[in-house]
Write an enzyme that holds these catalytic residues in place. Sequence first.
Site, PDB file in Angstrom:
ATOM      1  N   ILE A  74      60.332  65.156 -21.003  1.00  0.00           N
ATOM      2  CA  ILE A  74      59.533  64.647 -21.933  1.00  0.00           C
ATOM      3  C   ILE A  74      58.225  63.983 -21.495  1.00  0.00           C
ATOM      4  O   ILE A  74      57.314  63.753 -22.040  1.00  0.00           O
ATOM      5  CB  ILE A  74      60.242  63.562 -22.928  1.00  0.00           C
ATOM      6  N   ARG A  76      55.481  63.873 -17.479  1.00  0.00           N
ATOM      7  CA  ARG A  76      55.396  64.163 -16.058  1.00  0.00           C
ATOM      8  C   ARG A  76      54.376  63.451 -15.442  1.00  0.00           C
ATOM      9  O   ARG A  76      53.220  63.181 -16.050  1.00  0.00           O
ATOM     10  CB  ARG A  76      55.268  65.690 -15.776  1.00  0.00           C
ATOM     11  N   GLY A  77      54.432  62.853 -14.289  1.00  0.00           N
ATOM     12  CA  GLY A  77      53.413  62.106 -13.736  1.00  0.00           C
ATOM     13  C   GLY A  77      53.281  62.591 -12.299  1.00  0.00           C
ATOM     14  O   GLY A  77      53.943  63.540 -11.975  1.00  0.00           O
ATOM     15  N   GLY A  80      56.485  62.174 -10.386  1.00  0.00           N
ATOM     16  CA  GLY A  80      57.841  62.470 -10.810  1.00  0.00           C
ATOM     17  C   GLY A  80      57.973  62.926 -12.301  1.00  0.00           C
ATOM     18  O   GLY A  80      56.940  63.112 -12.852  1.00  0.00           O
ATOM     19  N   GLU A  81      58.816  62.761 -12.864  1.00  0.00           N
ATOM     20  CA  GLU A  81      59.041  63.203 -14.388  1.00  0.00           C
ATOM     21  C   GLU A  81      59.848  62.164 -15.252  1.00  0.00           C
ATOM     22  O   GLU A  81      60.722  61.336 -14.463  1.00  0.00           O
ATOM     23  CB  GLU A  81      59.976  64.378 -14.700  1.00  0.00           C
ATOM     24  N   VAL A  82      59.749  62.259 -16.608  1.00  0.00           N
ATOM     25  CA  VAL A  82      60.593  61.373 -17.367  1.00  0.00           C
ATOM     26  C   VAL A  82      61.624  62.470 -17.935  1.00  0.00           C
ATOM     27  O   VAL A  82      60.989  63.373 -18.682  1.00  0.00           O
ATOM     28  CB  VAL A  82      59.692  60.657 -18.476  1.00  0.00           C
ATOM     29  N   ASP A 203      44.859  50.675 -16.676  1.00  0.00           N
ATOM     30  CA  ASP A 203      44.923  52.211 -17.115  1.00  0.00           C
ATOM     31  C   ASP A 203      45.178  52.399 -18.490  1.00  0.00           C
ATOM     32  O   ASP A 203      46.231  53.197 -18.914  1.00  0.00           O
ATOM     33  CB  ASP A 203      45.797  53.039 -15.992  1.00  0.00           C
TER      34      ASP A 203
HETATM   35  C1  LIG Z   1      48.408  54.475  -6.067  1.00  0.00           C
HETATM   36  N1  LIG Z   1      49.161  55.498  -6.139  1.00  0.00           N
HETATM   37  C2  LIG Z   1      50.044  55.616  -5.107  1.00  0.00           C
HETATM   38  C3  LIG Z   1      50.233  55.413  -7.331  1.00  0.00           C
HETATM   39  C4  LIG Z   1      49.396  54.990  -8.528  1.00  0.00           C
HETATM   40  C5  LIG Z   1      50.502  54.601  -9.776  1.00  0.00           C
HETATM   41  C6  LIG Z   1      51.349  55.823  -9.907  1.00  0.00           C
HETATM   42  N2  LIG Z   1      52.093  56.051 -11.312  1.00  0.00           N
HETATM   43  C7  LIG Z   1      52.732  57.260 -10.938  1.00  0.00           C
HETATM   44  N3  LIG Z   1      53.571  57.527 -11.844  1.00  0.00           N
HETATM   45  C8  LIG Z   1      54.270  58.647 -11.925  1.00  0.00           C
HETATM   46  O1  LIG Z   1      54.354  59.318 -11.222  1.00  0.00           O
HETATM   47  C9  LIG Z   1      54.972  58.997 -13.402  1.00  0.00           C
HETATM   48  C10 LIG Z   1      56.107  59.965 -13.361  1.00  0.00           C
HETATM   49  C11 LIG Z   1      56.598  60.148 -14.634  1.00  0.00           C
HETATM   50  C12 LIG Z   1      56.143  59.731 -16.014  1.00  0.00           C
HETATM   51  C13 LIG Z   1      54.938  58.997 -15.716  1.00  0.00           C
HETATM   52  C14 LIG Z   1      54.197  58.667 -17.162  1.00  0.00           C
HETATM   53  C15 LIG Z   1      53.111  59.750 -17.501  1.00  0.00           C
HETATM   54  C16 LIG Z   1      53.647  60.653 -18.065  1.00  0.00           C
HETATM   55  C17 LIG Z   1      54.557  60.030 -19.057  1.00  0.00           C
HETATM   56  N4  LIG Z   1      55.004  58.773 -18.206  1.00  0.00           N
HETATM   57  C18 LIG Z   1      55.879  57.845 -18.648  1.00  0.00           C
HETATM   58  O2  LIG Z   1      56.122  56.660 -18.037  1.00  0.00           O
HETATM   59  N5  LIG Z   1      56.687  57.968 -19.920  1.00  0.00           N
HETATM   60  C19 LIG Z   1      57.457  57.235 -20.428  1.00  0.00           C
HETATM   61  C20 LIG Z   1      57.746  55.785 -20.071  1.00  0.00           C
HETATM   62  C21 LIG Z   1      58.705  54.935 -20.609  1.00  0.00           C
HETATM   63  C22 LIG Z   1      59.121  55.534 -21.951  1.00  0.00           C
HETATM   64  C23 LIG Z   1      58.927  56.848 -22.168  1.00  0.00           C
HETATM   65  C24 LIG Z   1      59.724  57.232 -23.702  1.00  0.00           C
HETATM   66  N6  LIG Z   1      60.328  57.501 -24.292  1.00  0.00           N
HETATM   67  C25 LIG Z   1      58.318  57.612 -21.411  1.00  0.00           C
HETATM   68  C26 LIG Z   1      54.468  58.577 -14.608  1.00  0.00           C
HETATM   69  S1  LIG Z   1      52.974  58.023  -9.439  1.00  0.00           S
HETATM   70  C27 LIG Z   1      51.492  56.649  -8.945  1.00  0.00           C
HETATM   71  C28 LIG Z   1      50.938  56.647  -7.726  1.00  0.00           C
END
Ligand SMILES: CN(C)[C@H]1CCc2nc(NC(=O)c3cccc([C@H]4CCCN4C(=O)Nc4cccc(C#N)c4)c3)sc2C1
Length: 421
Positions: A74, A76-77, A80-82, A203
């Site tokens: 659901i 992707r970042g 990783g993924e969610v 952000d």
């Molecule tokens: C400085 N650098 C090194 C770092 C700076 C901050 C950072 N954040 C990252 N983050 C990620 O790699 C990442 C992975 C999966 C999903 C998501 C979000 C983006 C898309 C949706 N998402 C998310 O968190 N969704 C979410 C969260 C909670 C509940 C539900 C539901 N239902 C959905 C982010 S990698 C990274 C590198």
Amino acid sequence: MEQDELLHQLVDPKSPINIESLLDTITALVNDCKIPVLMRMKSVDNFISRYERVVESVAALRMKATDFRQLKVIGRGAFGEVHLVRHTRTNTVYAMKMLNKDDMVCVANFLEICCMTIKRADSAFFWEERDIMAHANSEWIVRLQYAFQDPRHLYMVMEYMPGGDLVNLMTSYEVSEKWTRFYTAELVEALAALHGMGYIHRDVKPDNMLISRSGHIKLADFGTCVKMNANGVVRCSTAVGTPDYISPEVLRNQGQDSEFGKEVDWWSVGVFIYEMLVGETPFYAEALVSTYTNIMNHQTSLRFPDEPLISNQAKDIIKKFLSAAPERLGKNNVDEIRNHKFFKNDEWTFETLRDATPPIIPTLRSDDDTTHFEEIETRDRDNASDFQLPKTFNGNQLPFIGFTYSNEYSPVKKLLHGASS
Ligand SMILES: CN(C)[C@H]1CCc2nc(NC(=O)c3cccc([C@H]4CCCN4C(=O)Nc4cccc(C#N)c4)c3)sc2C1
């Protein structure tokens, strides 16, 4: 007495020597030492032969990825993924975020090789996210149910937000001022809660605002959060955040050490209101560098189109958020935001907001209904092949010790709690 004190430290989720952290430690040590070249040393070989099976049996008893049935990707970042998952033991649906440890370790090593000092905030973003969701205890912040790990991933098991994010809502509906007023008020309360915990988000954007089954919104994705120091400011060089929403002061000082406070989040609220009402962000430009130029010259570049018609109070609050930091709305306190005439209405006040009826209440066919999430193609990135054992002891597992968390009493804690009470 000391014995009791020690027991309390073992069961307290915030203690660095709580049971989960100690089990993480022995597991990390075995995984980091179980390398052929290291096991030529007698002491390492003996240690592994004594603890390898212990760690395997502990891992079998602790929470692991296979305790959850993967239903759908659901989100992707970068790292990783969610996934929407169902916990097989309790049949409960959760959103499970999986972060690749390799990405984090190699970014950290890469930055180190470039002699860029790695501040805790840069290479350990996942701690902020875990701590905020674990301890917020706020209806405005997505809750963390469990956090656990294995040699390759970190896992955060969070409440599922079936309404999807506000980007999805903006692309599906024509958003009125009435709706914008409601979602902005909820965003203000969510940011007030996060600032109250001592964090700046950095952000804030519609992608990070998720709709719960009741229709109210919560903040999610705290990877870019950073803790304010005693005087409520942050010294941090890396400019994070998505270009369209980034404030001029963060942009201006990119690279050098700069100081900024929670008002950077209020800037993003201004961008958010503009985008909800106009349909695009105020400083958008084809080229990224032009977006930055527009943000730096916001006094002259901020324009309101003739269509759609925007009320004066909406224009006024947008201008007050999209202004230089010293005179930005929210700089002194949150009440100066709550009292702005843009929020004046006859249906709710900031006190009764949580009981108000949200504009959209998601229609759901089942507890695992994902219609409010965009289709995301599955990426089979995690094949075992690209995972090579390190050549020597890099301590790759050490940064993740203490990440494991459970929002309820684990059997171990219950056992110890019984003993110590
Ligand atoms: C400085 N650098 C090194 C770092 C700076 C901050 C950072 N954040 C990252 N983050 C990620 O790699 C990442 C992975 C999966 C999903 C998501 C979000 C983006 C898309 C949706 N998402 C998310 O968190 N969704 C979410 C969260 C909670 C509940 C539900 C539901 N239902 C959905 C982010 S990698 C990274 C590198």
